[in-house]
Design an enzyme around this catalytic site. Structure first.
Site, PDB file in Angstrom:
ATOM      1  N   ASP A   1      15.646 -14.700  -3.475  1.00 26.77           N
ATOM      2  CA  ASP A   1      14.232 -14.761  -3.912  1.00 26.77           C
ATOM      3  C   ASP A   1      14.163 -15.346  -5.544  1.00 26.77           C
ATOM      4  O   ASP A   1      15.236 -15.414  -6.061  1.00 26.77           O
ATOM      5  CB  ASP A   1      14.050 -13.156  -4.443  1.00 26.77           C
TER       6      ASP A   1
ATOM      7  N   THR B   1       1.768 -13.990   1.744  1.00 28.19           N
ATOM      8  CA  THR B   1       0.765 -15.100   1.840  1.00 28.19           C
ATOM      9  C   THR B   1      -0.462 -14.264   1.328  1.00 28.19           C
ATOM     10  O   THR B   1      -1.316 -13.718   2.248  1.00 28.19           O
ATOM     11  CB  THR B   1       0.726 -15.103   3.602  1.00 28.19           C
TER      12      THR B   1
ATOM     13  N   THR C   1       3.109 -12.825   7.576  1.00 28.82           N
ATOM     14  CA  THR C   1       1.794 -13.179   8.441  1.00 28.82           C
ATOM     15  C   THR C   1       1.238 -14.307   8.065  1.00 28.82           C
ATOM     16  O   THR C   1       0.670 -14.655   6.997  1.00 28.82           O
ATOM     17  CB  THR C   1       0.904 -11.928   7.996  1.00 28.82           C
TER      18      THR C   1
ATOM     19  N   CYS D   1      -1.867  -5.256   3.532  1.00 30.14           N
ATOM     20  CA  CYS D   1      -2.017  -5.692   4.913  1.00 30.14           C
ATOM     21  C   CYS D   1      -3.269  -5.617   5.450  1.00 30.14           C
ATOM     22  O   CYS D   1      -3.997  -6.943   5.697  1.00 30.14           O
ATOM     23  CB  CYS D   1      -0.760  -5.147   5.870  1.00 30.14           C
TER      24      CYS D   1
HETATM   25  C1  UDX Z   1       0.049  -1.852   8.652  1.00 28.71           C
HETATM   26  C2  UDX Z   1       0.531  -1.928   9.862  1.00 28.71           C
HETATM   27  O1  UDX Z   1       0.444  -0.311  10.562  1.00 28.71           O
HETATM   28  C3  UDX Z   1       2.007  -2.390  10.061  1.00 28.71           C
HETATM   29  O2  UDX Z   1       2.229  -2.546  11.526  1.00 28.71           O
HETATM   30  C4  UDX Z   1       2.056  -3.775   9.732  1.00 28.71           C
HETATM   31  O3  UDX Z   1       3.254  -4.389   9.921  1.00 28.71           O
HETATM   32  C5  UDX Z   1       1.615  -3.859   8.319  1.00 28.71           C
HETATM   33  O4  UDX Z   1       0.439  -3.189   8.073  1.00 28.71           O
HETATM   34  P1  UDX Z   1       0.667  -0.811   6.385  1.00 28.71           P
HETATM   35  O5  UDX Z   1      -0.348  -1.425   5.724  1.00 28.71           O
HETATM   36  O6  UDX Z   1       2.110  -0.464   5.586  1.00 28.71           O
HETATM   37  O7  UDX Z   1       1.152  -1.114   7.675  1.00 28.71           O
HETATM   38  O8  UDX Z   1       0.004   1.004   6.158  1.00 28.71           O
HETATM   39  P2  UDX Z   1      -0.591   1.934   7.486  1.00 28.71           P
HETATM   40  O9  UDX Z   1       0.288   2.962   7.640  1.00 28.71           O
HETATM   41  O10 UDX Z   1      -0.690   0.873   8.509  1.00 28.71           O
HETATM   42  O11 UDX Z   1      -2.051   2.282   6.524  1.00 28.71           O
HETATM   43  C6  UDX Z   1      -2.619   1.207   6.248  1.00 28.71           C
HETATM   44  C7  UDX Z   1      -3.887   1.806   5.582  1.00 28.71           C
HETATM   45  O12 UDX Z   1      -4.679   2.683   6.433  1.00 28.71           O
HETATM   46  C8  UDX Z   1      -3.642   2.928   4.481  1.00 28.71           C
HETATM   47  O13 UDX Z   1      -4.522   2.993   3.259  1.00 28.71           O
HETATM   48  C9  UDX Z   1      -3.466   4.381   5.307  1.00 28.71           C
HETATM   49  O14 UDX Z   1      -4.064   5.555   4.573  1.00 28.71           O
HETATM   50  C10 UDX Z   1      -4.769   4.024   6.038  1.00 28.71           C
HETATM   51  N1  UDX Z   1      -4.874   4.824   7.465  1.00 28.71           N
HETATM   52  C11 UDX Z   1      -4.052   4.777   8.388  1.00 28.71           C
HETATM   53  C12 UDX Z   1      -5.860   5.657   7.518  1.00 28.71           C
HETATM   54  O15 UDX Z   1      -6.973   5.871   6.930  1.00 28.71           O
HETATM   55  N2  UDX Z   1      -6.106   6.297   8.703  1.00 28.71           N
HETATM   56  C13 UDX Z   1      -4.975   6.468   9.691  1.00 28.71           C
HETATM   57  O16 UDX Z   1      -5.129   6.992  10.536  1.00 28.71           O
HETATM   58  C14 UDX Z   1      -3.784   5.256   9.414  1.00 28.71           C
END
Ligand code: UDX
Length: 434
Positions: free
Chosen positions: A33, A88, A124, A264
């Protein structure tokens, strides 16, 4: 299992768990890094981000010499695989993926390439990046013997260690047999062989965006159903349960809330919509979800402010700042966006989050009061807004807070509390979709 030499470039939420995970599998890993402070901390066994189980794995593999940290890319010269896991971020205006960090990292790593090396892009990245990266490397190092593969990540923040060791699938974008066998070796040490799918590089790059956009759409869909349930008297949790029993729909990612956030989904949906426009392909569904998901944060803030609209100088308690449970990350957090909206009104806000307070302070400074625990946060409050799905908040003692609050209002944006119990304790309880 043949131990490979792996260089991971980028020690963020994807790079660090990946490097530590590969070291735990027996590979020799060097994580690189540019950030000297980060590398220094890691060399002292200090974790630079919160992920369940990561710290002990890092310390174990670091003391065993299985993983090292460096600001230099020199270890690329004797690596079998170089994994590019730099950020990214979305361009502030066009929202397209900003590729400057990928291009800079690739330009630099190219100069160190010596023997046959697989350059795996884990970040990504827009579809077609593999070809661009190939060109950059050839320009920098015309004699280099390498293959560029797409190796997208599907880790969820907060569950990165678990997800690393329990991947639903490993997607590999390449048409090189040599590269395929090297990546196969990378994952050979898994006890239960992960489901590996080898596809065209462009397909692999697309799978990542298509999956994330679909998950975001699924979340937004249940949030829209929640709005409908609030009008019709249905219970969205029952609706989600009923829907999820259809194996074509499935029960996961049907939890209604304040809208999706994190580093993400917002970024990837915007990048997908940008690529649609760039290729003159209509992506109205994704465009609409981006717009509506953003509006939902505003709606949630108004729901909170509305409850205290007749109270002079209201005091608002906010429980939850991280974008979801299990992480300290506040980037693109729905809670922070809702908080920004609430702070536009002339109110006093006290906040508490089990893990994200330090990161939140960097973003909102002294605009709010920081409580040491959830009970002191709600002390004398006129409303408590629950914005992140932390388990701690599920055990909130309603009887106890009924006495300590000024007015008994709860806006539960994550449906963590029992509405019946809240009502029995004299609360005006607002959930989501029920
Ligand atoms: C996501 C994807 O799940 C993962 O596979 C990818 O590699 C990266 O992006 P992440 O962003 O870490 O992962 O979190 P995630 O658990 O997906 O939740 C994303 C957002 O959606 C959060 O704000 C969470 O609170 C919200 N969420 C998630 C909901 O509101 N309802 C749900 O049922 C699930």
């Amino acid at each position: 299992m043949k131990a490979l030499n792996v260089c991971v470039i980028g020690t963020g939420y994807v790079g660090l768990p990946t490097g530590v995970g590969l070291a735990e599998l027996g590979h020799h890993v060097v994580c690189v890094d540019k950030d000297e402070n980060k590398i220094h901390a890691l060399q002292n066994g200090q974790i630079t981000l919160y992920e369940e189980g990561l710290e002990e794995l890092l310390k174990k593999n670091f003391s065993a010499g299985q993983i090292q940290f460096s600001t230099s890319m020199e270890s690329v010269s004797n690596s079998d695989v170089v994994i590019v896991a730099v950020g990214t971020p979305p361009h502030p205006v066009t929202h397209e993926a900003d590729m400057q960090y990928i291009h800079a990292a690739v330009r630099e790593l190219a100069t160190y390439l010596k023997n046959y090396t697989v350059v795996a892009i884990k970040s990504t990245v827009p579809v077609g990046t593999g070809t661009v990266v190939e060109k950059i490397i050839k320009e920098q190092n015309p004699t280099a013997d390498f293959d560029v593969v797409s190796l997208p990540e599907f880790l969820r923040e907060g569950f990165a260690v678990y997800d690393f060791f329990h991947p639903d699938r490993v997607i590999v974008g390449t048409n090189s047999e040599r590269a395929q066998s090297v990546i196969q070796t990378l994952y050979d040490a898994f006890e239960t062989k992960p489901n590996m799918l080898f596809v065209k590089r462009e397909s692999s790059e697309t799978i990542k965006y298509a999956s994330n956009a679909f998950l975001a759409i699924k979340i937004h869909y249940i949030n829209e159903m929640a709005n409908f349930c609030e009008k019709t008297g249905a219970n969205v949790l029952e609706v989600a349960k009923g829907m999820g029993l259809d194996t074509r729909i499935g029960p996961r990612f049907l939890n209604p809330g304040p809208g999706f956030g994190g580093s993400c989904f917002p970024k990837d949906t915007m990048a997908m919509a940008f690529m649609g426009r760039q290729n003159d392909v209509s992506m109205t569904l994704i465009e609409d979800v981006i717009k509506e998901n953003w509006a939902r944060k505003k709606q949630m803030a108004n729901r909170v402010l509305n409850v205290v609209k007749d109270i002079p100088d209201p005091k608002i308690a906010v429980l939850g700042l991280a974008f979801k449970n299990g992480t300290d990350d506040c980037r693109e957090s729905p809670a922070m966006e809702i908080l920004d909206e609430i702070l536009k009104a002339n109110v006093t806000v006290t906040v508490y989050d089990p893990k994200a307070m330090e990161n939140a302070k960097k973003l909102i400074g002294d605009k709010v009061v920081y409580a040491s625990d959830m009970y002191s946060a709600v002390q004398n409050a006129d409303v408590v807004a629950i914005l992140t799905e932390w388990d701690d908040f599920k055990s909130l003692d309603l009887q106890k807070i009924a006495y300590s609050m000024n007015h008994k209002n709860i806006v539960d944006c994550r449906n963590l509390l029992d509405p019946q119990k809240a009502k029995e304790n004299g609360f005006n309880y607002l959930g989501i979709g029920r």
